[in-house]
Design a protein around this motif. Structure first.
Motif, mmCIF file in Angstrom:
data_model
loop_
_atom_site.group_PDB
_atom_site.id
_atom_site.type_symbol
_atom_site.label_atom_id
_atom_site.label_comp_id
_atom_site.label_asym_id
_atom_site.label_seq_id
_atom_site.Cartn_x
_atom_site.Cartn_y
_atom_site.Cartn_z
ATOM 1 N N LEU A 39 54.649 -8.791 86.340
ATOM 2 C CA LEU A 39 53.488 -8.593 85.472
ATOM 3 C C LEU A 39 52.921 -7.176 85.552
ATOM 4 O O LEU A 39 52.122 -6.778 84.706
ATOM 5 C CB LEU A 39 52.389 -9.610 85.803
ATOM 6 N N PHE A 40 53.344 -6.399 86.556
ATOM 7 C CA PHE A 40 52.920 -5.008 86.618
ATOM 8 C C PHE A 40 53.450 -4.197 85.433
ATOM 9 O O PHE A 40 52.969 -3.101 85.159
ATOM 10 C CB PHE A 40 53.355 -4.359 87.937
ATOM 11 N N VAL A 41 54.425 -4.727 84.729
ATOM 12 C CA VAL A 41 54.967 -4.067 83.540
ATOM 13 C C VAL A 41 53.902 -4.007 82.431
ATOM 14 O O VAL A 41 53.960 -3.139 81.563
ATOM 15 C CB VAL A 41 56.249 -4.795 83.079
ATOM 16 N N LEU A 42 52.929 -4.896 82.475
ATOM 17 C CA LEU A 42 51.855 -4.884 81.470
ATOM 18 C C LEU A 42 51.107 -3.555 81.462
ATOM 19 O O LEU A 42 50.636 -3.115 80.407
ATOM 20 C CB LEU A 42 50.879 -6.038 81.726
ATOM 21 N N PHE A 43 50.980 -2.907 82.620
ATOM 22 C CA PHE A 43 50.329 -1.591 82.655
ATOM 23 C C PHE A 43 51.089 -0.583 81.801
ATOM 24 O O PHE A 43 50.485 0.243 81.117
ATOM 25 C CB PHE A 43 50.226 -1.072 84.094
ATOM 26 N N PHE A 44 52.411 -0.655 81.819
ATOM 27 C CA PHE A 44 53.217 0.264 81.024
ATOM 28 C C PHE A 44 53.072 -0.022 79.534
ATOM 29 O O PHE A 44 53.140 0.900 78.719
ATOM 30 C CB PHE A 44 54.684 0.194 81.439
ATOM 31 N N TYR A 45 52.890 -1.296 79.172
ATOM 32 C CA TYR A 45 52.675 -1.627 77.765
ATOM 33 C C TYR A 45 51.375 -1.013 77.254
ATOM 34 O O TYR A 45 51.302 -0.567 76.112
ATOM 35 C CB TYR A 45 52.610 -3.138 77.556
ATOM 36 N N VAL A 46 50.374 -0.998 78.088
ATOM 37 C CA VAL A 46 49.080 -0.425 77.694
ATOM 38 C C VAL A 46 49.146 1.096 77.684
ATOM 39 O O VAL A 46 48.576 1.749 76.794
ATOM 40 C CB VAL A 46 47.967 -0.929 78.640
ATOM 41 N N LEU A 47 49.846 1.680 78.653
ATOM 42 C CA LEU A 47 49.883 3.142 78.774
ATOM 43 C C LEU A 47 50.807 3.825 77.769
ATOM 44 O O LEU A 47 50.592 4.995 77.448
ATOM 45 C CB LEU A 47 50.330 3.531 80.187
ATOM 46 N N SER A 48 51.812 3.139 77.271
ATOM 47 C CA SER A 48 52.818 3.814 76.448
ATOM 48 C C SER A 48 52.286 4.418 75.144
ATOM 49 O O SER A 48 52.713 5.518 74.786
ATOM 50 C CB SER A 48 54.001 2.887 76.175
ATOM 51 N N PRO A 49 51.390 3.810 74.399
ATOM 52 C CA PRO A 49 50.948 4.469 73.162
ATOM 53 C C PRO A 49 49.869 5.542 73.358
ATOM 54 O O PRO A 49 49.588 6.293 72.428
ATOM 55 C CB PRO A 49 50.404 3.318 72.308
ATOM 56 N N ILE A 50 49.299 5.646 74.540
ATOM 57 C CA ILE A 50 48.175 6.560 74.741
ATOM 58 C C ILE A 50 48.545 8.029 74.521
ATOM 59 O O ILE A 50 47.818 8.735 73.814
ATOM 60 C CB ILE A 50 47.527 6.321 76.119
ATOM 61 N N PRO A 51 49.647 8.564 75.076
ATOM 62 C CA PRO A 51 49.940 9.981 74.833
ATOM 63 C C PRO A 51 50.140 10.317 73.352
ATOM 64 O O PRO A 51 49.665 11.351 72.869
ATOM 65 C CB PRO A 51 51.231 10.233 75.619
ATOM 66 N N TYR A 52 50.791 9.429 72.625
ATOM 67 C CA TYR A 52 51.018 9.691 71.207
ATOM 68 C C TYR A 52 49.711 9.646 70.420
ATOM 69 O O TYR A 52 49.483 10.473 69.543
ATOM 70 C CB TYR A 52 52.023 8.696 70.638
ATOM 71 N N CYS A 53 48.851 8.696 70.739
ATOM 72 C CA CYS A 53 47.561 8.606 70.037
ATOM 73 C C CYS A 53 46.700 9.829 70.317
ATOM 74 O O CYS A 53 46.038 10.348 69.410
ATOM 75 C CB CYS A 53 46.824 7.341 70.450
ATOM 76 N N VAL A 54 46.707 10.308 71.563
ATOM 77 C CA VAL A 54 45.936 11.495 71.905
ATOM 78 C C VAL A 54 46.497 12.717 71.192
ATOM 79 O O VAL A 54 45.749 13.541 70.657
ATOM 80 C CB VAL A 54 45.906 11.697 73.435
ATOM 81 N N SER A 55 47.813 12.843 71.139
ATOM 82 C CA SER A 55 48.404 14.016 70.481
ATOM 83 C C SER A 55 48.169 13.998 68.976
ATOM 84 O O SER A 55 48.047 15.045 68.354
ATOM 85 C CB SER A 55 49.895 14.107 70.775
ATOM 86 N N ARG A 56 48.097 12.829 68.366
ATOM 87 C CA ARG A 56 47.796 12.754 66.932
ATOM 88 C C ARG A 56 46.377 13.196 66.641
ATOM 89 O O ARG A 56 46.093 13.750 65.583
ATOM 90 C CB ARG A 56 47.993 11.323 66.411
ATOM 91 N N ARG A 57 45.460 12.938 67.566
ATOM 92 C CA ARG A 57 44.063 13.338 67.377
ATOM 93 C C ARG A 57 43.859 14.820 67.648
ATOM 94 O O ARG A 57 43.001 15.444 67.034
ATOM 95 C CB ARG A 57 43.147 12.530 68.301
ATOM 96 N N VAL A 58 44.627 15.374 68.579
ATOM 97 C CA VAL A 58 44.405 16.753 69.006
ATOM 98 C C VAL A 58 45.063 17.749 68.063
ATOM 99 O O VAL A 58 44.485 18.804 67.764
ATOM 100 C CB VAL A 58 44.923 16.943 70.453
ATOM 101 N N SER A 76 60.051 4.043 83.035
ATOM 102 C CA SER A 76 59.477 3.411 84.219
ATOM 103 C C SER A 76 59.316 1.906 84.033
ATOM 104 O O SER A 76 59.497 1.131 84.980
ATOM 105 C CB SER A 76 58.121 4.030 84.544
ATOM 106 N N ALA A 77 58.978 1.487 82.817
ATOM 107 C CA ALA A 77 58.844 0.060 82.543
ATOM 108 C C ALA A 77 60.179 -0.651 82.666
ATOM 109 O O ALA A 77 60.228 -1.821 83.061
ATOM 110 C CB ALA A 77 58.257 -0.156 81.147
ATOM 111 N N GLY A 118 62.193 -8.783 77.527
ATOM 112 C CA GLY A 118 60.822 -8.691 77.041
ATOM 113 C C GLY A 118 60.402 -7.254 76.798
ATOM 114 O O GLY A 118 59.684 -6.956 75.819
ATOM 115 N N ASN A 119 60.831 -6.334 77.670
ATOM 116 C CA ASN A 119 60.530 -4.913 77.471
ATOM 117 C C ASN A 119 61.126 -4.401 76.165
ATOM 118 O O ASN A 119 60.467 -3.658 75.428
ATOM 119 C CB ASN A 119 61.084 -4.084 78.632
ATOM 120 N N ILE A 120 62.358 -4.773 75.902
ATOM 121 C CA ILE A 120 63.001 -4.321 74.662
ATOM 122 C C ILE A 120 62.216 -4.804 73.451
ATOM 123 O O ILE A 120 61.937 -4.032 72.526
ATOM 124 C CB ILE A 120 64.464 -4.803 74.615
ATOM 125 N N VAL A 121 61.822 -6.066 73.466
ATOM 126 C CA VAL A 121 61.102 -6.617 72.316
ATOM 127 C C VAL A 121 59.713 -5.989 72.178
ATOM 128 O O VAL A 121 59.293 -5.614 71.077
ATOM 129 C CB VAL A 121 61.017 -8.159 72.433
#
Length: 131
Positions: free
Chosen positions: A36-55, A80-81, A105-108
């Protein structure tokens, strides 16, 4: 109406991916919840792209250091995931069958996240940026 169909199919994909993750944790054969620690990677993965789109200001540039850094960080998070369940299985924390279910599950889930940004990331009238 096409946006609603895409949203429903993406939510179905997310549910299927989370089902594989939960099966890798909760089946009586495996009965370990470390994946279940993989859930952290699901949350973290879109953050860099969203920040770069705003900046970034210039979307027409062929090479942008901020977007390339975001892609690099996102790639590191995704790798890492996929690596975490393999390492758990190598040190015998989880079984190899649970590792296979978590990797499936990671692939999906990551395909669903990618599909979300492809469908709602364009600059049309129905965009994820207005949420």
């Amino acid at each position: 109406m096409a946006g609603i169909k895409a949203l429903i199919s993406l939510s179905f994909g997310g549910a299927v991916g989370l089902m594989f993750l939960m099966l890798g944790c909760a089946l009586p054969v495996y009965d370990e919840y470390w994946p279940l620690f993989v859930l952290f990677f699901y949350v973290l993965s879109p953050i860099p792209y969203c920040v770069s789109r705003r900046v970034t200001d210039d979307t027409d540039a062929t090479s942008n250091a901020c977007k390339e850094l975001a892609v690099f960080l996102t790639t590191g998070i995704v790798v890492s995931a996929f690596g975490l369940p393999v390492i758990f299985a190598r040190v015998h924390v989880i079984a190899w069958g649970a590792c296979a279910l978590v990797v499936t599950g990671n692939i999906v889930i990551f395909a669903t996240i990618l599909g979300f940004f492809l469908v709602f990331g364009s600059s049309d009238d129905f965009s994820w940026q207005q949420w």
